[in-house]
Scaffold this active site. Structure first.
Site, PDB file in Angstrom:
ATOM      1  N   TYR A   2       0.642  -1.482  -0.152  1.00  0.00           N
ATOM      2  CA  TYR A   2       0.341   0.334   0.228  1.00  0.00           C
ATOM      3  C   TYR A   2       0.849   1.132   0.068  1.00  0.00           C
ATOM      4  O   TYR A   2       2.247   1.681   0.803  1.00  0.00           O
ATOM      5  CB  TYR A   2      -1.016  -0.078   1.463  1.00  0.00           C
ATOM      6  CG  TYR A   2      -1.402  -1.315   1.346  1.00  0.00           C
ATOM      7  CD1 TYR A   2      -1.120  -2.092   1.963  1.00  0.00           C
ATOM      8  CD2 TYR A   2      -3.092  -0.741   1.463  1.00  0.00           C
ATOM      9  CE1 TYR A   2      -1.993  -3.461   2.453  1.00  0.00           C
ATOM     10  CE2 TYR A   2      -4.018  -2.035   1.576  1.00  0.00           C
ATOM     11  CZ  TYR A   2      -3.384  -3.476   1.738  1.00  0.00           C
ATOM     12  OH  TYR A   2      -4.384  -4.406   2.327  1.00  0.00           O
ATOM     13  N   HIS A  51      -6.781   1.860  -1.862  1.00  0.00           N
ATOM     14  CA  HIS A  51      -5.920   0.199  -1.731  1.00  0.00           C
ATOM     15  C   HIS A  51      -4.728   0.077  -1.872  1.00  0.00           C
ATOM     16  O   HIS A  51      -4.456   0.904  -2.654  1.00  0.00           O
ATOM     17  CB  HIS A  51      -6.960   0.496  -3.321  1.00  0.00           C
ATOM     18  CG  HIS A  51      -8.710   0.189  -2.348  1.00  0.00           C
ATOM     19  ND1 HIS A  51      -9.372  -0.534  -2.277  1.00  0.00           N
ATOM     20  CD2 HIS A  51      -9.193   1.349  -3.275  1.00  0.00           C
ATOM     21  CE1 HIS A  51     -11.166  -0.412  -1.694  1.00  0.00           C
ATOM     22  NE2 HIS A  51     -10.818   0.544  -2.418  1.00  0.00           N
ATOM     23  N   LYS A  72      -5.668  -4.215  -8.950  1.00  0.00           N
ATOM     24  CA  LYS A  72      -3.695  -5.155  -7.984  1.00  0.00           C
ATOM     25  C   LYS A  72      -2.990  -4.952  -9.523  1.00  0.00           C
ATOM     26  O   LYS A  72      -3.010  -5.840 -10.503  1.00  0.00           O
ATOM     27  CB  LYS A  72      -3.787  -5.541  -6.992  1.00  0.00           C
ATOM     28  CG  LYS A  72      -4.242  -5.977  -5.675  1.00  0.00           C
ATOM     29  CD  LYS A  72      -4.523  -5.789  -4.865  1.00  0.00           C
ATOM     30  CE  LYS A  72      -4.975  -5.990  -4.101  1.00  0.00           C
ATOM     31  NZ  LYS A  72      -5.714  -4.505  -4.012  1.00  0.00           N
TER      32      LYS A  72
END
Lengths: 243, 243
Positions: free
Chosen positions: B148, B156, B193
């Site tokens: 993070y 997020h 991600k």
């Protein structure tokens, strides 16, 4: 997880036209026409006319290829598909890259030379096909195959299939660490498929000839997340505990 | 992929309160209080008072544990976290299960005996922490860590991290086959991600003592899907081709 049919009448359509019947029709048609396909790298190319085009599409075998030829439709068969039609259904002859026919023993050797995992993958593929599942590549979901209850136009794939073989160096080496497990289970969940692990036990048969396949044993396991909260709130369990 | 902040003011909050500053404050506070933690299996347990509770929470280190004690808050530190505070930030002493203090050499041996991948994982963890990334377990996403940009309450996770070491048997064995690659990339995409692969080269240093860590090299790679359709429609590419 229940099958997810595409649209309202799909289940009825599928029931009225079982996959086993479609494959039998295809088998009979290819046998009658003495069909043959040409090996080309990791595929076999098959030219067919309208009726067989329809049957191949309905059986979901191979991929149609666009060519300039008007009276013939070419299909590209994957390795497992070509071997299944040739060895298991005995309705397709395969010609080598030198245009000579090759028998199943030679084809087996050829496939093995192209893909180390072929014996395990073919056992898994044929195991599911024989049980009337439609089996396609699972690469989109990071697994070896996906399995459909009927044609993909009628139903979503129900199983994401990984082919393993404990202690076998020829296996794909998946699910050996927890992070891979988590990754696979999480992805299967997010695309609404159940993870089906087919563990192939070669029973010391090696991979010398296709006759080894008869001695390979297939162990099926579905793997799902266990959610303690959900299970705790399951009324039947709660009731049993209270009793 | 741009960072996905949670809410409108989160980015401003994060900029006003850099992670490096929070960690420095924590380091200074733990040093002053001569903090110590107790080894317990694969964790170290640390009891702190209100100020350090706040700092540990803001630095996102460890997990608070609920106990009956009112004046102390217990934190469960993971192996990498405990070693980072002890070895890298030098602000935490560790006591063994027999309640005797143990030094970093002994702690290193202990961690290695509990987890074969510890040297590689710790190198990856400290590499990211030193660069002010907040690093947490990636098990939910089937990876080793998630990283993070700031506290998880503000943003997020941006990276899903896998720790590899080419040709090293102690590595986790991920991404060796295409199906694993596809699975990981697809999952990373679906949870927004970027896959960050940290390849650790031990430079023949082995794992005898924590001083080996200085010689380990870290190679960073982000891996993304390449979509030919999207790239083809990129106007700048089209224009260059036309020229």
């Amino acid at each position: 997880m229940a099958p997810r049919w595409k649209g309202k009448s799909s289940e009825t359509k599928a029931l009225a036209d079982p996959m086993s019947k479609i494959v039998l029709e295809l088998q009979s048609s290819l046998t009658q026409s003495e069909a043959h396909a040409l090996l080309s790298g990791c595929s076999a190319l098959l030219a067919v006319e309208a009726e067989q085009t329809d049957l191949l599409n309905r059986a979901c075998l191979g991929r149609p290829i666009v060519t300039a030829e008007k009276d013939k439709q070419w299909f590209q068969l994957g390795m497992e598909e070509a071997f299944y039609l040739s060895h298991s259904l005995k309705c397709l002859r395969i010609f080598g890259e030198d245009n000579c026919p090759i028998n199943n023993e030679e084809l087996w050797q050829y496939m093995n030379s192209k893909k180390r995992t072929f014996p395990l993958f073919y056992k898994a593929y044929s195991h599911l096909r024989e049980r009337n599942w439609v089996v396609r590549s699972g690469s989109q979901y990071g697994v070896d195959f996906v399995a459909y209850r009927h044609h993909p136009s009628l139903v979503h794939a129900e199983y994401a299939v990984l082919v393993l073989s404990e202690g076998d160096d020829d296996a794909n080496g998946r699910l050996r660490v927890w992070s891979d497990f988590h990754c696979t289970i999480r992805l299967c969940g997010s695309v609404a498929k159940t993870l089906l692990v087919l563990n192939i036990n070669k029973n010391d048969q090696g991979t010398v000839s296709p006759s080894c396949l008869e001695h390979y044993a297939v162990e099926e396991r579905t793997i799902m997340r266990w959610n303690p909260e959900q299970c705790r709130e399951d009324q039947t369990i709660v009731e049993n505990v209270i009793k």
